[in-house]
Design a protein around this motif. Structure first.
Motif, PDB file in Angstrom:
ATOM      1  N   PRO A   1       0.821  -1.210   0.000  1.00  0.00           N
ATOM      2  CA  PRO A   1       0.000   0.000   0.000  1.00  0.00           C
ATOM      3  C   PRO A   1       0.860   1.269   0.000  1.00  0.00           C
ATOM      4  CG  PRO A   1       0.113  -0.908   2.212  1.00  0.00           C
ATOM      5  CD  PRO A   1       0.829  -1.882   1.322  1.00  0.00           C
ATOM      6  N   PRO A   2       0.212   2.397  -0.307  1.00  0.00           N
ATOM      7  CA  PRO A   2       0.939   3.662  -0.323  1.00  0.00           C
ATOM      8  C   PRO A   2       1.510   4.002   1.058  1.00  0.00           C
ATOM      9  CG  PRO A   2      -1.376   3.961  -0.975  1.00  0.00           C
ATOM     10  CD  PRO A   2      -1.206   2.528  -0.663  1.00  0.00           C
ATOM     11  N   ILE A   3       2.558   4.802   1.076  1.00  0.00           N
ATOM     12  CA  ILE A   3       3.184   5.220   2.338  1.00  0.00           C
ATOM     13  C   ILE A   3       2.711   6.634   2.697  1.00  0.00           C
ATOM     14  CG2 ILE A   3       5.406   5.937   3.336  1.00  0.00           C
ATOM     15  CD1 ILE A   3       6.669   3.523   1.982  1.00  0.00           C
ATOM     16  N   VAL A   4       2.308   6.793   3.957  1.00  0.00           N
ATOM     17  CA  VAL A   4       1.939   8.131   4.450  1.00  0.00           C
ATOM     18  C   VAL A   4       3.065   8.620   5.359  1.00  0.00           C
ATOM     19  CG1 VAL A   4       0.248   9.496   5.745  1.00  0.00           C
ATOM     20  CG2 VAL A   4      -0.523   7.537   4.386  1.00  0.00           C
ATOM     21  N   GLU A   5       3.508   9.840   5.140  1.00  0.00           N
ATOM     22  CA  GLU A   5       4.536  10.440   6.002  1.00  0.00           C
ATOM     23  C   GLU A   5       4.043  11.788   6.527  1.00  0.00           C
ATOM     24  OE1 GLU A   5       8.671   8.850   3.896  1.00  0.00           O
ATOM     25  OE2 GLU A   5       7.897  10.798   3.344  1.00  0.00           O
ATOM     26  N   LEU A   6       4.521  12.144   7.706  1.00  0.00           N
ATOM     27  CA  LEU A   6       4.186  13.454   8.291  1.00  0.00           C
ATOM     28  C   LEU A   6       5.464  14.284   8.390  1.00  0.00           C
ATOM     29  CD1 LEU A   6       2.044  12.209  11.317  1.00  0.00           C
ATOM     30  CD2 LEU A   6       1.194  13.024   9.103  1.00  0.00           C
ATOM     31  N   PHE A   7       5.354  15.542   8.036  1.00  0.00           N
ATOM     32  CA  PHE A   7       6.469  16.481   8.208  1.00  0.00           C
ATOM     33  C   PHE A   7       5.963  17.665   9.026  1.00  0.00           C
ATOM     34  CE2 PHE A   7       7.349  14.076   4.429  1.00  0.00           C
ATOM     35  CZ  PHE A   7       8.724  13.863   4.455  1.00  0.00           C
ATOM     36  N   TYR A   8       6.869  18.244   9.799  1.00  0.00           N
ATOM     37  CA  TYR A   8       6.527  19.422  10.614  1.00  0.00           C
ATOM     38  C   TYR A   8       6.686  20.649   9.740  1.00  0.00           C
ATOM     39  CZ  TYR A   8       6.644  22.293  14.933  1.00  0.00           C
ATOM     40  OH  TYR A   8       6.392  23.185  15.949  1.00  0.00           O
ATOM     41  N   LYS A   9       5.595  21.416   9.602  1.00  0.00           N
ATOM     42  CA  LYS A   9       5.613  22.605   8.743  1.00  0.00           C
ATOM     43  C   LYS A   9       6.303  23.731   9.506  1.00  0.00           C
ATOM     44  CE  LYS A   9       2.019  25.375   6.533  1.00  0.00           C
ATOM     45  NZ  LYS A   9       2.582  25.788   5.276  1.00  0.00           N
ATOM     46  N   LYS A  10       7.605  23.807   9.373  1.00  0.00           N
ATOM     47  CA  LYS A  10       8.374  24.811  10.114  1.00  0.00           C
ATOM     48  C   LYS A  10       9.656  25.129   9.340  1.00  0.00           C
ATOM     49  CE  LYS A  10       9.105  26.105  14.840  1.00  0.00           C
ATOM     50  NZ  LYS A  10       8.035  27.033  15.147  1.00  0.00           N
ATOM     51  N   ASP A  11       9.591  26.218   8.580  1.00  0.00           N
ATOM     52  CA  ASP A  11      10.703  26.604   7.700  1.00  0.00           C
ATOM     53  C   ASP A  11      12.054  26.642   8.417  1.00  0.00           C
ATOM     54  OD1 ASP A  11       9.208  26.779   5.441  1.00  0.00           O
ATOM     55  OD2 ASP A  11       8.945  28.964   5.504  1.00  0.00           O
ATOM     56  N   GLU A  12      12.060  27.210   9.653  1.00  0.00           N
ATOM     57  CA  GLU A  12      13.344  27.359  10.385  1.00  0.00           C
ATOM     58  C   GLU A  12      14.011  26.016  10.600  1.00  0.00           C
ATOM     59  OE1 GLU A  12      10.169  28.723  10.979  1.00  0.00           O
ATOM     60  OE2 GLU A  12      10.347  29.111  13.136  1.00  0.00           O
ATOM     61  N   LEU A  13      13.224  24.937  10.624  1.00  0.00           N
ATOM     62  CA  LEU A  13      13.786  23.597  10.876  1.00  0.00           C
ATOM     63  C   LEU A  13      13.857  22.776   9.584  1.00  0.00           C
ATOM     64  CD1 LEU A  13      11.878  22.677  14.190  1.00  0.00           C
ATOM     65  CD2 LEU A  13      14.208  23.542  13.959  1.00  0.00           C
ATOM     66  N   ASP A  14      13.552  23.401   8.435  1.00  0.00           N
ATOM     67  CA  ASP A  14      13.561  22.690   7.149  1.00  0.00           C
ATOM     68  C   ASP A  14      12.534  21.551   7.102  1.00  0.00           C
ATOM     69  OD1 ASP A  14      15.172  24.028   5.458  1.00  0.00           O
ATOM     70  OD2 ASP A  14      16.960  22.786   5.781  1.00  0.00           O
ATOM     71  N   ASP A  15      11.372  21.757   7.711  1.00  0.00           N
ATOM     72  CA  ASP A  15      10.275  20.783   7.660  1.00  0.00           C
ATOM     73  C   ASP A  15      10.708  19.341   7.957  1.00  0.00           C
ATOM     74  OD1 ASP A  15       8.896  23.033   6.885  1.00  0.00           O
ATOM     75  OD2 ASP A  15       8.463  22.345   4.857  1.00  0.00           O
ATOM     76  N   PRO A  16      11.147  19.048   9.198  1.00  0.00           N
ATOM     77  CA  PRO A  16      11.625  17.676   9.486  1.00  0.00           C
ATOM     78  C   PRO A  16      10.511  16.631   9.476  1.00  0.00           C
ATOM     79  CG  PRO A  16      11.501  18.980  11.499  1.00  0.00           C
ATOM     80  CD  PRO A  16      11.214  19.927  10.378  1.00  0.00           C
TER      81      PRO A  16
ATOM     82  N   LEU B   1       8.304  13.590  10.905  1.00  0.00           N
ATOM     83  CA  LEU B   1       7.803  13.331  12.261  1.00  0.00           C
ATOM     84  C   LEU B   1       7.170  11.953  12.339  1.00  0.00           C
ATOM     85  CD1 LEU B   1       5.616  16.541  12.880  1.00  0.00           C
ATOM     86  CD2 LEU B   1       8.018  16.207  13.501  1.00  0.00           C
ATOM     87  N   ASN B   2       7.150  11.367  13.534  1.00  0.00           N
ATOM     88  CA  ASN B   2       6.256  10.224  13.728  1.00  0.00           C
ATOM     89  C   ASN B   2       5.000  10.711  14.458  1.00  0.00           C
ATOM     90  OD1 ASN B   2       6.713  10.200  16.517  1.00  0.00           O
ATOM     91  ND2 ASN B   2       8.335   8.648  16.374  1.00  0.00           N
ATOM     92  N   ASP B   3       4.055   9.785  14.691  1.00  0.00           N
ATOM     93  CA  ASP B   3       2.771  10.192  15.282  1.00  0.00           C
ATOM     94  C   ASP B   3       2.951  10.827  16.659  1.00  0.00           C
ATOM     95  OD1 ASP B   3       1.866   8.912  13.053  1.00  0.00           O
ATOM     96  OD2 ASP B   3       0.314   7.758  14.094  1.00  0.00           O
ATOM     97  N   TYR B   4       3.884  10.288  17.439  1.00  0.00           N
ATOM     98  CA  TYR B   4       4.102  10.832  18.791  1.00  0.00           C
ATOM     99  C   TYR B   4       4.537  12.298  18.710  1.00  0.00           C
ATOM    100  CZ  TYR B   4       3.993   6.005  20.451  1.00  0.00           C
ATOM    101  OH  TYR B   4       3.616   4.725  20.739  1.00  0.00           O
ATOM    102  N   HIS B   5       5.468  12.585  17.773  1.00  0.00           N
ATOM    103  CA  HIS B   5       5.908  13.969  17.590  1.00  0.00           C
ATOM    104  C   HIS B   5       4.715  14.850  17.186  1.00  0.00           C
ATOM    105  CE1 HIS B   5       9.925  12.005  16.217  1.00  0.00           C
ATOM    106  NE2 HIS B   5      10.054  12.384  17.467  1.00  0.00           N
ATOM    107  N   ALA B   6       3.921  14.339  16.238  1.00  0.00           N
ATOM    108  CA  ALA B   6       2.807  15.138  15.713  1.00  0.00           C
ATOM    109  C   ALA B   6       1.808  15.455  16.825  1.00  0.00           C
ATOM    110  CB  ALA B   6       2.123  14.406  14.569  1.00  0.00           C
ATOM    111  N   LEU B   7       1.552  14.474  17.696  1.00  0.00           N
ATOM    112  CA  LEU B   7       0.601  14.699  18.795  1.00  0.00           C
ATOM    113  C   LEU B   7       1.163  15.702  19.796  1.00  0.00           C
ATOM    114  CD1 LEU B   7      -0.671  11.043  19.347  1.00  0.00           C
ATOM    115  CD2 LEU B   7      -1.920  12.947  18.293  1.00  0.00           C
ATOM    116  N   TYR B   8       2.474  15.668  19.983  1.00  0.00           N
ATOM    117  CA  TYR B   8       3.100  16.619  20.913  1.00  0.00           C
ATOM    118  C   TYR B   8       3.119  18.032  20.336  1.00  0.00           C
ATOM    119  CZ  TYR B   8       6.540  18.962  23.810  1.00  0.00           C
ATOM    120  OH  TYR B   8       7.156  19.856  24.632  1.00  0.00           O
TER     121      TYR B   8
END
Ligand code: TMP
Ligand code: ASP
Length: 240
Positions: free
Chosen positions: A115-130, A132-139
């Motif tokens: 199946p397709p892969i879903v990825e999450l990135f943090y929308k934050k230019d200063e950090l170059d959009d790193p 994230l995993n779900d735990y990071h996203a929830l935090y």
């Protein structure tokens, strides 16, 4: 009707709407940036093309019962949308390996993800959009676990419908990025844009890249490629 400027991003300006506090006008710019703004240029007509392509895509998704912030296209470069607070996540869905995943994980370009892969990135230019995993996203955001699951489910549904839409236009949907926003009633809805700036699209027959990689990798004339995408979508949606 367009009010004062609320925010200016790399690709769009966002305006208030007079007497309509729950609506915004998005005005698409001609600027193109890549590598978090390190590569920059301006292309006459790009704003119009991305506005018209995004409008077509959101209209199609609405027909498929997938609502978004999109209300209507106003003119060549502007569209009316419901006001949301953007959740600072970039939700990427990948059907085929290209771009950052090939470098990050050493996966060969063109490898198929089923199946397709879903990825999450943090929308934050200063950090170059790193990434994230779900735990990071929830935090890092205000989304609940159930909302995060629903965002990922919606992204995969959007993928199913967009794969179909682009296939009918002879294009392979390699990957794309979505953003979601919170409406005044707290519900979460698909937002931002869906255009060749935010999708990778390859010609089904020739494999030619027909998206912002043309700019990122200096492969040719970006505007004629985006014109071609709009034309294919128009032919496809008019034929129905
Ligand atoms: P990536 O391979 O660079 O991670 O990109 C994945 C998809 O997300 C691709 O279709 C381009 C899109 N994208 C954006 O829309 N905005 C961005 O800032 C980045 C990095 C990618
Ligand atoms: N959107 C990012 C930028 O504007 C990166 C990209 O699309 O490649 O720089």
């Amino acid at each position: 009707m367009k009010g004062s400027l609320l925010y200016e991003g790399k690709a769009k300006r966002v305006y208030h709407v007079n007497d309509e506090p729950e609506q915004l006008v998005l005005s698409y710019k001609n600027d193109a940036t890549a590598f978090n703004g390190k590569k920059k240029d301006e292309f006459e007509g790009k704003g119009r093309l991305n506005n018209l392509i995004t409008s077509k895509v959101f209209e199609y998704l609405h027909q498929q019962q997938l609502p978004s912030h999109f209300i209507k296209s106003l003119n060549d470069t502007e569209q009316l949308v419901a006001k949301t607070t953007i959740i600072p996540l970039e939700v990427v869905v990948r059907n085929v390996a290209a771009g950052s995943i090939t470098r990050r994980l050493g996966i060969e370009e063109k490898s198929v993800f089923e199946p397709p892969i879903v990825e999450l990135f943090y929308k934050k230019d200063e950090l170059d959009d790193p990434i994230l995993n779900d735990y990071h996203a929830l935090y890092l955001t205000d989304v609940t676990e159930a909302e995060l699951q629903s965002i990922k489910d919606k992204a995969l549904k959007v993928n199913d419908h967009l794969k179909d839409l682009f296939k009918q236009s002879g294009l392979k949907l390699v990957d794309f990025k979505l953003e979601f926003g919170r409406l005044a009633d707290d519900s979460i809805v698909l937002a931002d844009e869906i255009s060749p700036d935010t999708c990778r699209l390859w010609d089904e027959e020739t494999g030619e890249k027909m998206d912002k990689d043309v700019f990122r990798e200096s492969l040719g004339d970006l505007i004629s490629v985006y014109e071609n995408i709009l034309q294919r979508l128009e032919e496809n949606t008019c034929a129905k």
